[in-house]
Every structure is written in structure tokens, then in C-alpha cells.
Motif scaffolding. Structure first.
Motif, PDB file in Angstrom:
ATOM      1  N   GLU A  69       3.357 -17.429 -22.919  1.00  0.00           N
ATOM      2  CA  GLU A  69       3.542 -18.846 -22.624  1.00  0.00           C
ATOM      3  C   GLU A  69       3.401 -19.691 -23.881  1.00  0.00           C
ATOM      4  OE1 GLU A  69       1.483 -16.856 -21.114  1.00  0.00           O
ATOM      5  OE2 GLU A  69       2.118 -16.742 -19.010  1.00  0.00           O
ATOM      6  N   ASP A  71       2.355 -10.412 -21.312  1.00  0.00           N
ATOM      7  CA  ASP A  71       3.325 -10.659 -20.242  1.00  0.00           C
ATOM      8  C   ASP A  71       4.740 -10.944 -20.786  1.00  0.00           C
ATOM      9  OD1 ASP A  71       1.568 -10.295 -18.112  1.00  0.00           O
ATOM     10  OD2 ASP A  71       0.871 -12.375 -18.198  1.00  0.00           O
ATOM     11  N   ALA A  89      -0.293 -15.605 -26.019  1.00  0.00           N
ATOM     12  CA  ALA A  89       0.445 -14.996 -24.913  1.00  0.00           C
ATOM     13  C   ALA A  89       1.897 -15.504 -24.903  1.00  0.00           C
ATOM     14  CB  ALA A  89      -0.254 -15.297 -23.600  1.00  0.00           C
ATOM     15  N   TYR A 128      -7.762 -12.692 -13.544  1.00  0.00           N
ATOM     16  CA  TYR A 128      -6.543 -13.358 -14.005  1.00  0.00           C
ATOM     17  C   TYR A 128      -5.909 -12.630 -15.198  1.00  0.00           C
ATOM     18  CZ  TYR A 128      -8.395 -17.112 -11.141  1.00  0.00           C
ATOM     19  OH  TYR A 128      -8.917 -17.834 -10.097  1.00  0.00           O
ATOM     20  N   GLY A 129      -5.975 -11.314 -15.204  1.00  0.00           N
ATOM     21  CA  GLY A 129      -5.325 -10.533 -16.233  1.00  0.00           C
ATOM     22  C   GLY A 129      -6.060 -10.513 -17.554  1.00  0.00           C
ATOM     23  N   TYR A 183      -0.793  -6.288 -25.572  1.00  0.00           N
ATOM     24  CA  TYR A 183      -2.024  -7.034 -25.257  1.00  0.00           C
ATOM     25  C   TYR A 183      -2.525  -7.771 -26.495  1.00  0.00           C
ATOM     26  CZ  TYR A 183      -2.327  -4.394 -20.908  1.00  0.00           C
ATOM     27  OH  TYR A 183      -2.076  -3.872 -19.668  1.00  0.00           O
ATOM     28  N   ARG A 194      -6.113  -9.695 -23.366  1.00  0.00           N
ATOM     29  CA  ARG A 194      -5.212 -10.406 -22.447  1.00  0.00           C
ATOM     30  C   ARG A 194      -3.803  -9.823 -22.589  1.00  0.00           C
ATOM     31  NH1 ARG A 194      -5.436 -16.347 -20.997  1.00  0.00           N
ATOM     32  NH2 ARG A 194      -3.504 -16.713 -19.800  1.00  0.00           N
ATOM     33  N   LYS A 195      -3.199  -9.629 -21.459  1.00  0.00           N
ATOM     34  CA  LYS A 195      -1.828  -9.129 -21.465  1.00  0.00           C
ATOM     35  C   LYS A 195      -0.867 -10.246 -21.875  1.00  0.00           C
ATOM     36  CE  LYS A 195       1.245  -6.255 -18.643  1.00  0.00           C
ATOM     37  NZ  LYS A 195       1.454  -5.639 -17.322  1.00  0.00           N
ATOM     38  N   ASP A 203       5.504  -4.428 -20.859  1.00  0.00           N
ATOM     39  CA  ASP A 203       4.185  -4.668 -20.245  1.00  0.00           C
ATOM     40  C   ASP A 203       3.075  -3.891 -20.935  1.00  0.00           C
ATOM     41  OD1 ASP A 203       4.882  -2.145 -19.548  1.00  0.00           O
ATOM     42  OD2 ASP A 203       4.543  -2.401 -17.384  1.00  0.00           O
TER      43      ASP A 203
END
Length: 572
Positions: free
Chosen positions: A70, A173, A68, A146-147, A181, A170-171, A178
Motif C-alpha cells: 500500500e 501483499d 508494504a 492482521y497479518g 515479507y 509483515r507480509k 505471496d
């Protein structure tokens, strides 16, 4: 019911009642233990599968975090999408592929990884070739929070394998997009290994339910179809059953549930196996009890058979022979067998005694017929002589005929019948009157009889032969005859004279039945009659003895039982 059946039934009851009682108690105890054991086994196995699936989803979540925005790889993807310069894009692309390869290598439980762009449904940076029909909408959704979307077991979208996998979406982000995934699948064979990792092998099938209790995955599509609502969707560990199966369900923290399905036949297999073992053991126990009962019957049957043979071999007319049966080797039965053989000997002796008495009785009847005359003709003739003597004043002849008539009336009765001592003494007095008229000398006769014995029953015609013996053996003018009858423990009769006496040889001949039987008439016949009559009426209970010496007189002793004789009456 035969003795054999009673022994077998009684022995089986005595053997089986404790066993059945213990078996019933053991049955409920062991049945409860086994039921709890099987139940706990399935529940523990289900909890392990649920934990393994949660760990798999957690691992997918952890890897997705790296991919992701992060994470480092997600940031590199963002740089790639925002950069337009070709060389820089090429460098970032190589770095992304290298990072994805490292993630795949360091996470062996991870399978297919790719970035999915929903705007154009494109796929980028996949680590394995992807099938052409890849479509997220077809995947069985389990839970979303939680997405992150978690998908239940489904066929892998990798071209390299067709095994069931778990997956997560999971997206990423990204700040400026947007539609990006991350799609991650569990490793090849991992999901199937998790579902098959139970101690019961293929006995358990699984269902996986989504957050709404809808079946997302089923191993029993004929009985439990996808997208159907399962029976119960409450939380925690639950169990239940339907017509054919037992089920155990546990709900995860994420809201999805896993259900273990086991058929009632397989569920009860272990309990049924114990039932079979108990049935076999019970049958074995019954066979042993039955065998012991048969053995006990044989222990009783063999001695009883020996008793039967002993009884069948018994023949009172056969001479004594050695008993053919062997000992039973059982002290109690051998003791009874010994008593039975002793009883057989006593019965033989009784039969011989009865036969002897019957022979004596027959001899008496023959002898009586030989010497008996027509009593009516004789009595009528004597009555005629008696009245002629009275009419002519012949006192002596009248006395003689009257005494003879009384004596003959008594003696010509039924010889075998019993009479009283009083009647026997009266007949003896008539006999002595005749003898005193007959002989040309006088002799003294004393008859001493206890009054208490007068009504005692004795055989007829046993005193006259004893007195007759004294008259025939040398009695003279100075002679006397003493007849004494008294009662003590027995009836004691004593006839004593002071005549010429007898030698032992004469005494032996008087008491010898065989020698006397050869005579046609004479004194010995009367004495033999007395002896045989006592034997016929009293057996060994009566006794006749003669004590005499030449020149010293003779004494005859006769001992009779005090009770009435029990012998068979003779027929005149």
C-alpha cells in the motif's frame, strides 16, 4: 526492688507507653502508606514500560505500512519484481535504497530493515549487514494479528550490534507474489532502555509473555524459563508473589503481557528502611528516657545520701558541731534536712536529760546506802522497848516508841517507790509526834488535805524534810506549822511556819546540790533529796520554791503534776 530500679522502670513506662501507643498507630498507618506507595510505584513503572513497548510496536507497524504494497516503497518493490528491463530495474533499485535510507534517517528508533523472501530465504534491501544465522523461526513470537507478527526482545540480527531489540514481520501483499515479507527491528539499545527505565534501577526484572501466556522473554532465566507458562494470564493489572519474589503483570491490547519481577528483599527495602529508622529513633528515645530516669534518680539519691550522712554523723554523746553536709538546693529536701537537724538536737537534749537523771538516781542510791541501817534489827529492838514500856506502865515511852516504830517502818522502805498522799501525811503525823516529845515546847501543827488528793501517787518521803526545815529554823512556843495540800491543775503543797526565817544565802545553800552533797549529815541533805527526787521523777514538770525573810517565817511551795510520776523506781 530498690528505689532506683522502681524510679527507672516507672519513668520508662510513663515515657514509653505513649510513645509505643503512637508508634503502633503510626506503624500501621505508615506501613499501609509505604506499601501502597511501593506497590503503586511498581505498577506505574510497569504501565510506563508497557506503554513504551506498545509505542515501539506501533512505530514498527507504521514503518512497515510504508514498506508494504500500500505504501510507495512497496509499490516500487512490486515494479522492481515485475520489470525485466535492466536499466529500469537499476533505477528502481536506486530509488528503493534511497527511500529506505530516508525511512531509516527519519525514524531514529528503527534499526534493521529488510525484505525477506521466504521461498528461497533470501534477503534484499537491508539497511545494515545481516548475520548469517538469521532465522525467523528462532525469534520469540509474541502476537499475530492482521497479518503482522510481533517478536519479543531478542538479540538483533544486525552484525553491528548484539543488543536486545523488538521486531515485526509483515507480509507485503504483492499482487503476484505471496512470499515477500518486511522485517523491521527497533533501534539499537531502545529495547534495553525501555526495560531499564524504571525508578528502582536494577531492582526490577522483566518477563514478556506471548498471547498464550508463555514466557517469550526473561531476564531471570534461572527462575523463569522461556516457553514456560506463567502463573496467571488474565487481563488488566495484576499482582502476586511466589516464594522469593513479588510480581506485577499488565496485559496489552494486542494480547501480549509484560511482567515486572522484584525480589521480596528489594521490595521490602524501603519499608525495612523505615523500620530501621523507627528502631533507631525508638532506641534514641529509650536512651533519652533512661538518661532522664537516671538524672531523676541522682536528684533523689544526692539528698538521700545527705540524709544518710546526717544520720551517720549523729552521736548523742558528742558535743554539738556544725553540720558538715551542704544544702541539697531542693526546697523540700532542705526543709526535711532542717527538721532532721532539729530532731538531732532534741535527741541530744533527751540523752543529756536521761544521763542527768541517771546521775541523780545513782547519787540517791549511794546516799540511801550510806544512811540506811538494818531495818529488821532496829524494828525488833523497838518492839522489845515497846512491850517493856507497856508492861511497866510507861505511857510516854510507849507512845514515843510506837510513833518511832511506825515512822521508821515507813521511812526505811524503798525511797524511790511511790506512795499516796494519804500515807505520806500519816508518816508526817508520826514524825510530828516524835518531834513534840523531843522538844521542850509546844507548837501548833495544822494539816489541811483535800480528800480528793488522798489517793494521788507521789514520791515517798518528800513532806518530812519540808516540815523538818520549819522546825530547824527558829520555831518557838508560839510557833505554828501549816501543811496544806490541794488539787487544782496540779498538786499544790504548801508548808508555812512563823519561825525565824532564812536569809537568801541560806535558801541558796539549801537548794544547792553541789554544796549539800559535800555534807555527811544535816538538814540540807533532806531538802536536797526532795529536790533531786522531784527532778528524777518529774523533770521540769515539778517545781520547788522557798520564800523566807529573817524574822518573817518561811513558806515552801511544791507543785507536782496530777498524774502518777513516771521515773525509775529505786532499789532498797
Amino acid at each position: 526492688m530498690t528505689l532506683k530500679k522502681r524510679i527507672v522502670i516507672l519513668f520508662l513506662l510513663c515515657s514509653m507507653i505513649p510513645f509505643v501507643s503512637i508508634g503502633i498507630i503510626s506503624f500501621y498507618s505508615i506501613d499501609s502508606i509505604l506499601s501502597n506507595k511501593v506497590r503503586k510505584g511498581y505498577e506505574n513503572n510497569l504501565a510506563q514500560v508497557e506503554m513504551s513497548l506498545e509505542n515501539t510496536f506501533s512505530n514498527l507497524n507504521h514503518v512497515s505500512q510504508q514498506l508494504a504494497f500500500e505504501g510507495t516503497i512497496g509499490q516500487q518493490l512490486g515494479q522492481l519484481l515485475s520489470t525485466r528491463e535492466p536499466f529500469e530495474r537499476s533505477q528502481i533499485t536506486e530509488q528503493l535504497k534511497s527511500q529506505l535510507s530516508l525511512v531509516t534517517f527519519t525514524n531514529p528508533n528503527i534499526g534493521l530493515i529488510l525484505y525477506h523472501f521466504t521461498s528461497d530465504k533470501s534477503i534484499k534491501f537491508e539497511n545494515f549487514p545481516v548475520k548469517d544465522d538469521f532465522d525467523l523461526d528462532k525469534l520469540p513470537l509474541l502476537a499475530q494479528y492482521y497479518g503482522i507478527s510481533y517478536y519479543g526482545p531478542h538479540i538483533s540480527n544486525s552484525r553491528l550490534d548484539n543488543q536486545y531489540v523488538l521486531s515485526a514481520l509483515r507480509k507485503v501483499d504483492l499482487p503476484d507474489r505471496d512470499d515477500v515479507y518486511i522485517y523491521i527491528e527497533s533501534g539499537l539499545h531502545l529495547t534495553q532502555n525501555l526495560l531499564d527505565s524504571d525508578q528502582y534501577g536494577n531492582a526490577v526484572s522483566h518477563l514478556i509473555l506471548d498471547n498464550n501466556g508463555r514466557i517469550a522473554y526473561t531476564e531471570l532465566p534461572d527462575q523463569y524459563r522461556r516457553n514456560e507458562i506463567f502463573a496467571d494470564n488474565r487481563g488488566g493489572m495484576m499482582s502476586g508473589s511466589d516464594d522469593a519474589n513479588y510480581w506485577f503483570k499488565i496485559k496489552s491490547a494486542q494480547g501480549w503481557s509484560i511482567v515486572s519481577i522484584v525480589s521480596k528483599t528489594k521490595y521490602d527495602m524501603e519499608i525495612n528502611r523505615w523500620y530501621v529508622q523507627m528502631a533507631v529513633f525508638s532506641l534514641f528515645f529509650v536512651l533519652i528516657a533512661f538518661g532522664l530516669a537516671v538524672l531523676l534518680w541522682k536528684m533523689l539519691y544526692n539528698p538521700l545520701n545527705k540524709f544518710n550522712k546526717e544520720i551517720k554523723q549523729f552521736n548523742p554523746n558528742s558535743p554539738h558541731t556544725q553540720d558538715a553536709t551542704d544544702p541539697t538546693r531542693i526546697p523540700e529536701f532542705d526543709h526535711l534536712l532542717l527538721h532532721l537537724r532539729s530532731m538531732k538536737e532534741q535527741i541530744r537534749d533527751l540523752f543529756r536529760e536521761i544521763e542527768r537523771k541517771e546521775r541523780v538516781r545513782a547519787d540517791l542510791e549511794v546516799e540511801k546506802l550510806l544512811y540506811q541501817i538494818n531495818p529488821h534489827f532496829l524494828m525488833n529492838s523497838l518492839d522489845t522497848v515497846h512491850w517493856l514500856a507497856v508492861m511497866n506502865g510507861q505511857t510516854e515511852i510507849d507512845k514515843l516508841v510506837l510513833a518511832l516504830n511506825k515512822l521508821l517502818h515507813y521511812n526505811l522502805g524503798k525511797l524511790g517507790q511511790t506512795t499516796t498522799i494519804g500515807e505520806e501525811v500519816e508518816a508526817l503525823r508520826q514524825y510530828l509526834i516524835l518531834q513534840q516529845i523531843r522538844y521542850d515546847f509546844q507548837f501548833d501543827v495544822q494539816i489541811l488535805v483535800d480528800e480528793e488528793t488522798m489517793n494521788t501517787m507521789i514520791p515517798r518521803f518528800i513532806l518530812q524534810p519540808l516540815v523538818e526545815n520549819s522546825l530547824y529554823h527558829g520555831l518557838n512556843d508560839d510557833g505554828y506549822i501549816r501543811v496544806q495540800i490541794r488539787k487544782a491543775e496540779q498538786i499544790e503543797i504548801q508548808v508555812q511556819d512563823n519561825g525565824a526565817g532564812m536569809s537568801p544565802e541560806t535558801i541558796r545553800q539549801l537548794l544547792d546540790s553541789e554544796q549539800t552533797a559535800q555534807r555527811k549529815a544535816g538538814l540540807g541533805i533532806g531538802m536536797n533529796y526532795v529536790k533531786r527526787m522531784l527532778a528524777a521523777k518529774y523533770g521540769e514538770a515539778a517545781r520547788l520554791e522557798i520564800q523566807s525573810e529573817p524574822g518573817e517565817g518561811t513558806t515552801i511551795f511544791m507543785l507536782l503534776p496530777a498524774e502518777e510520776p513516771q521515773g525509775t523506781d529505786e532499789i532498797a
